[in-house]
Design a protein around this motif. Structure first.
Motif, mmCIF file in Angstrom:
data_model
loop_
_atom_site.group_PDB
_atom_site.id
_atom_site.type_symbol
_atom_site.label_atom_id
_atom_site.label_comp_id
_atom_site.label_asym_id
_atom_site.label_seq_id
_atom_site.Cartn_x
_atom_site.Cartn_y
_atom_site.Cartn_z
ATOM 1 N N HIS A 34 27.930 -16.045 -94.789
ATOM 2 C CA HIS A 34 27.814 -15.600 -96.179
ATOM 3 C C HIS A 34 27.469 -14.112 -96.253
ATOM 4 O O HIS A 34 27.387 -13.551 -97.332
ATOM 5 N N VAL A 35 27.245 -13.492 -95.095
ATOM 6 C CA VAL A 35 26.887 -12.077 -95.080
ATOM 7 C C VAL A 35 27.995 -11.236 -94.430
ATOM 8 O O VAL A 35 28.408 -10.215 -94.969
ATOM 9 N N MET A 36 28.465 -11.684 -93.275
ATOM 10 C CA MET A 36 29.440 -10.883 -92.526
ATOM 11 C C MET A 36 30.752 -10.784 -93.294
ATOM 12 O O MET A 36 31.232 -11.776 -93.838
ATOM 13 N N LYS A 37 31.334 -9.587 -93.288
ATOM 14 C CA LYS A 37 32.503 -9.334 -94.143
ATOM 15 C C LYS A 37 33.822 -9.781 -93.519
ATOM 16 O O LYS A 37 34.826 -9.884 -94.209
ATOM 17 N N LEU A 38 33.835 -9.978 -92.197
ATOM 18 C CA LEU A 38 35.135 -10.218 -91.545
ATOM 19 C C LEU A 38 35.577 -11.677 -91.617
ATOM 20 O O LEU A 38 34.774 -12.590 -91.465
ATOM 21 N N LEU A 65 25.038 2.756 -76.233
ATOM 22 C CA LEU A 65 26.014 2.322 -77.243
ATOM 23 C C LEU A 65 25.442 2.368 -78.658
ATOM 24 O O LEU A 65 26.184 2.614 -79.608
ATOM 25 N N THR A 66 24.141 2.169 -78.809
ATOM 26 C CA THR A 66 23.587 2.364 -80.163
ATOM 27 C C THR A 66 23.575 3.862 -80.492
ATOM 28 O O THR A 66 23.819 4.245 -81.627
ATOM 29 N N PHE A 95 34.219 -4.549 -89.079
ATOM 30 C CA PHE A 95 33.560 -5.499 -89.974
ATOM 31 C C PHE A 95 32.971 -6.711 -89.256
ATOM 32 O O PHE A 95 32.190 -7.436 -89.848
ATOM 33 N N GLY A 96 33.338 -6.917 -87.992
ATOM 34 C CA GLY A 96 32.795 -8.087 -87.295
ATOM 35 C C GLY A 96 31.929 -7.752 -86.101
ATOM 36 O O GLY A 96 31.187 -8.593 -85.613
ATOM 37 N N TYR A 97 32.021 -6.517 -85.592
ATOM 38 C CA TYR A 97 31.372 -6.231 -84.311
ATOM 39 C C TYR A 97 30.494 -4.975 -84.337
ATOM 40 O O TYR A 97 30.127 -4.455 -83.276
ATOM 41 N N GLY A 98 30.190 -4.482 -85.549
ATOM 42 C CA GLY A 98 29.231 -3.369 -85.654
ATOM 43 C C GLY A 98 29.745 -2.045 -85.135
ATOM 44 O O GLY A 98 28.957 -1.152 -84.821
ATOM 45 N N PHE A 99 31.077 -1.896 -85.025
ATOM 46 C CA PHE A 99 31.629 -0.603 -84.585
ATOM 47 C C PHE A 99 31.333 0.440 -85.664
ATOM 48 O O PHE A 99 31.483 0.163 -86.851
ATOM 49 N N MET A 148 24.301 -2.595 -82.799
ATOM 50 C CA MET A 148 23.451 -3.125 -81.725
ATOM 51 C C MET A 148 24.213 -2.970 -80.411
ATOM 52 O O MET A 148 25.443 -2.928 -80.415
ATOM 53 N N GLY A 149 23.475 -2.953 -79.303
ATOM 54 C CA GLY A 149 24.130 -2.941 -78.000
ATOM 55 C C GLY A 149 24.603 -4.344 -77.649
ATOM 56 O O GLY A 149 24.132 -5.327 -78.228
ATOM 57 N N PRO A 150 25.518 -4.473 -76.670
ATOM 58 C CA PRO A 150 26.116 -5.776 -76.374
ATOM 59 C C PRO A 150 25.110 -6.822 -75.897
ATOM 60 O O PRO A 150 25.298 -8.021 -76.145
#
Ligand code: CAA
Length: 696
Positions: free
Chosen positions: A433-437, A504-505, A635-639, A511-513
């Motif tokens: 209900h939060v994530m856009k992808l 990566l952050t 939208f799904g992986y914080g890129f 977030m990092g992997p």
């Protein structure tokens, strides 16, 4: 004047009415028309005031997106704003709908501002990698003070009329036809003998600790430059005379125009809109959607149900037992409480959803009238097939049968029904209900109207829907699995998970992997490794330490320990020394002498793996266009949005250099680092990924 500005005389007041549907964007014709309109009003004998008002659904939604990327033509917006403000007549803006970007800057050049109660205001330039460039950073602080201006400009958020009134952005709120209300306001000002009130002549507000504010904004934006630069522009409004401040703002605006971040943001802006624009869906009507079913009320199922309920759909949720159904309802209630708290729904809507829109059942018969059913049960092919067999027997003809699987073969699931044309993958991301992808996974026999229905559902739920083909992990998880493997290899060879997460952050990922793995649950990756083990190629390098961590019962945040240790009541975790010990032991076992990895090398390898797999995903047609991959990662992986997506990043870095990196890495491990044929092709032809977006 132009067709885009209507001029009318009402007594002492000249009305300039902007007529550029759908949202009165500030095209060249509008800008020229405003200039001509001001000239006309000033030459019109007896006119004492000018009213600026918009036709249709908005005052002005800002710069015209159709002119982005083109050489700007005179008059430029700053000149229009300065022209309006310098008028000897009293200028009033009456606003409705949105006043965004340049639209708000025009309004701030007026001497007085009134608005409808539901009007919204914003300076969203940072979302385009820019700062306001037509006086917004100089005028806004003079009416709101520095802190409120910095908040509005650096966040790009929309402010509603009541808040705008409190802040000082507008002088009054009045309900009614915007022109009628505006005329009344102008006439009242004339009657009381009011004089011009240019914002540029208002005193500069008191200063703040600029460096602290700059650093805080830079940190919050994870390296995004434009918002931090906006702080410097506001600083100029306080420290410099108005005209000098305008020049400083303009210089910063043009400097930002030349940045890669600007290119990344523009790519994201257009790709976000292009992603659901698929030629194959042109003219295809989606099926009707009023009532949907969700099977499984765990975190994912409850999240999907919440998203659907919030969009106004009726939801029937199926669980194995009454107790499990009640637990699912409690999860949904928890999600809704969050939405209530954030003001996303009213108490009445909240109660209505829980008391009537949501039904619970333990028998599939309750789904016989559903228009679409999404299963979110355990990730196991036999379990899924059995669910789809039951759905096939019970659902009415025409029901769309969707699976939320993250990895499994949707063709095989479809084949377990007598209606494979109705079967589709709808892959949500947690919390749903939060994530856009939303990945809309199209199987071989999925009907075009079923695909259109998947996209229609995504739109209704406010998702960014991306078409994906069938393969292990579809677009996102397939690419994730490759770049995670690249990171795992770096760990075996000497890097630490904590260095990788930090680098990566710093690159801009949310977030990092390894922090992500802890959040998602390490058991997910463990189950996948077990599933893939029998078919693995012996040349594949797979670390064993993550399995050992799971064997010890450490699954990440949910068990309090994973790559990090999570103490109750503390945000985030601290590195888990057991992980370091397990990694060191495995290196010894494999006779690996650890070496140091520079931060630059970590980014380079991680991104090379991501881009290479993404190129394979596009080359194989799993994603239609490079921009589809970019939107999945965003939208799904914080890129980081300001980098546009991995393939936009690759274009900016240069594909020949990236291919050369991959070929060099292949000398160490030619199984993992196999260059994507599409990448080789693009380099050979001197083309880039964005050329493919344009071809599509
Ligand atoms: N220019 C031209 N057309 C625009 C537009 C713009 N700035 N903003 C929206 N539109 C068009 C859309 O393309 C769409 O057209 P179609 O119906 O033909 O597809 C139509 O207006 C309606 O848009 P939405 O479907 O998005 O409608 P909505 O009600 O959901 O949202 C909106 C309306 C809030 C204006 C939203 O479209 C939006 O946020 N638009 C972008 C606003 C923006 O970023 N403006 C630029 C600000 S920056 C600036 O001004 C300074 C600068 O860069 C130099």
């Amino acid at each position: 004047m132009t067709d885009k500005i209507a001029y009318e005389r009402h007594g002492d007041v000249a009305v300039l009415r902007i007529q550029n549907p759908p949202v009165n964007a500030l095209s060249h014709e509008v800008r020229s028309g405003l200039m001509a309109g001001m000239d006309h009003a000033e030459a019109d004998a007896g006119v004492k005031a000018v009213l600026l008002v918009g036709d249709g659904r908005a005052f002005i939604a800002g710069a015209d997106i159709k002119e982005f990327g083109k050489t700007p033509k005179e008059p430029h917006l700053p000149d229009v704003c300065n022209r309006i403000e310098a008028s000897p007549l009293i200028v009033v803006a009456s606003m409705h709908g949105v006043s965004l970007g340049g639209g708000l800057e025009v309004a701030l050049s007026a001497h007085y501002r009134t608005a409808q109660p539901d009007a919204r205001f914003g300076l969203p330039e940072v979302h385009l990698g820019l700062i306001p460039g037509a006086g917004g950073t100089q005028r806004l602080p003079r009416v709101t003070g520095v802190e409120a201006a910095i908040d509005m400009i650096t966040s790009g958020r929309h402010v509603k009329a009541p808040e705008a009134l409190d802040m000082g952005v507008i002088d009054s709120i009045a309900e009614g036809d915007p022109q009628t209300v505006g005329l009344a306001h102008a006439e009242a000002l004339l009657a009381e003998g009011a004089t011009r009130r240019p914002v540029s002549e208002m005193p500069a507000p008191p200063p703040i600790d600029w460096d602290a504010s700059y650093e805080a904004v830079l940190k919050k934006g994870r390296g995004q430059i434009a918002p931090a630069q906006a702080v410097r522009a506001v600083q100029a409004s306080v420290e410099l005379p108005f005209s000098e401040g305008l020049k400083a703002e303009r210089q910063m605006f043009w400097d930002l125009m030349k940045t890669d971040q600007r290119q990344g943001m523009i790519h994201a802006f257009f790709s976000e809109r292009a992603v659901s624009n698929l030629p194959e869906l042109k003219g295809i009507e989606p099926r009707e959607l009023a009532a949907i079913g969700v099977i499984g009320g765990g975190t994912m199922g409850a999240g999907i149900a919440t998203a659907a309920l919030l969009s106004g759909l009726a939801v029937t949720l199926i669980e194995m037992s009454d107790a499990a159904a009640e637990a699912a309802k409690a999860r949904i209630a928890g999600n809704l409480a969050g939405a209530l708290k954030r003001g996303k729904l009213s108490q009445e809507q909240h109660d209505n959803i829980l008391n009537s829109a949501l039904s619970l059942a333990t028998d599939y018969a309750a789904l016989k009238d559903s228009d679409l059913v999404i299963e979110a049960v355990f990730e196991d092919m036999d379990v899924k097939k059995s669910v789809f067999g039951d759905l096939d027997a019970i659902c009415k003809p025409g029901t769309v049968l969707a699976t939320n699987t993250s990895y499994l073969d949707v063709n095989e699931i479809a084949a377990s029904t007598s209606r494979p044309g109705d079967v589709i993958g709808l892959h949500f991301f947690s919390p749903a209900h939060v994530m856009k992808l939303l990945e809309v996974v199209v199987a071989d026999q999925t009907g075009p109207d079923v695909v259109a229905t998947g996209f229609a559902l995504g739109k209704r739920l406010g998702k960014i829907s991306v078409r994906a083909g069938v393969c292990d992990g579809f677009i996102g998880n397939r690419i994730l699995s490759t770049y995670r493997t690249a990171a795992d290899h770096m760990i075996l060879d000497g890097a630490s998970p904590y260095q990788i997460d930090k680098v990566l952050t710093d690159f801009g990922f949310a977030m990092g992997p390894y922090a992500v793995a802890d959040l998602a649950g390490l058991d997910i990756g463990w189950a996948m490794r077990k599933r893939l083990a029998p078919t693995r190629d012996p040349r594949e390098r797979v670390g064993r330490y993550p399995d050992k961590l799971c064997e010890a019962g450490h699954f990440g945040q949910k068990t309090g320990k994973g790559f990090y240790v999570y103490e109750k009541g503390q945000r985030g975790g601290t590195p888990n020394p057991e992980v370091t010990a397990l990694i060191e032991a495995e290196r010894k076992e494999r006779n690996i002498t650890p070496r140091a990895f520079s931060d630059v090398e970590i980014v380079r390898r991680y991104m090379a793996a991501m881009v290479n797999e993404a190129a394979k995903v596009v080359g194989e047609g799993i994603a239609r266009r490079p921009l589809d991959v970019d939107m999945v990662l965003l939208f799904g992986y914080g890129f980081p949005r300001y980098r546009g997506g991995p393939l936009k990043w690759a274009d900016l870095v240069g594909l020949p250099d990236l291919l050369a990196d991959i070929e060099r890495y292949a000398e160490e491990d030619d199984y993992f680092w196999r260059p994507a044929p599409l990448l080789r092709e693009l380099v050979a032809d001197g083309r880039c990924f964005d050329d493919l977006n344009k071809d599509a």
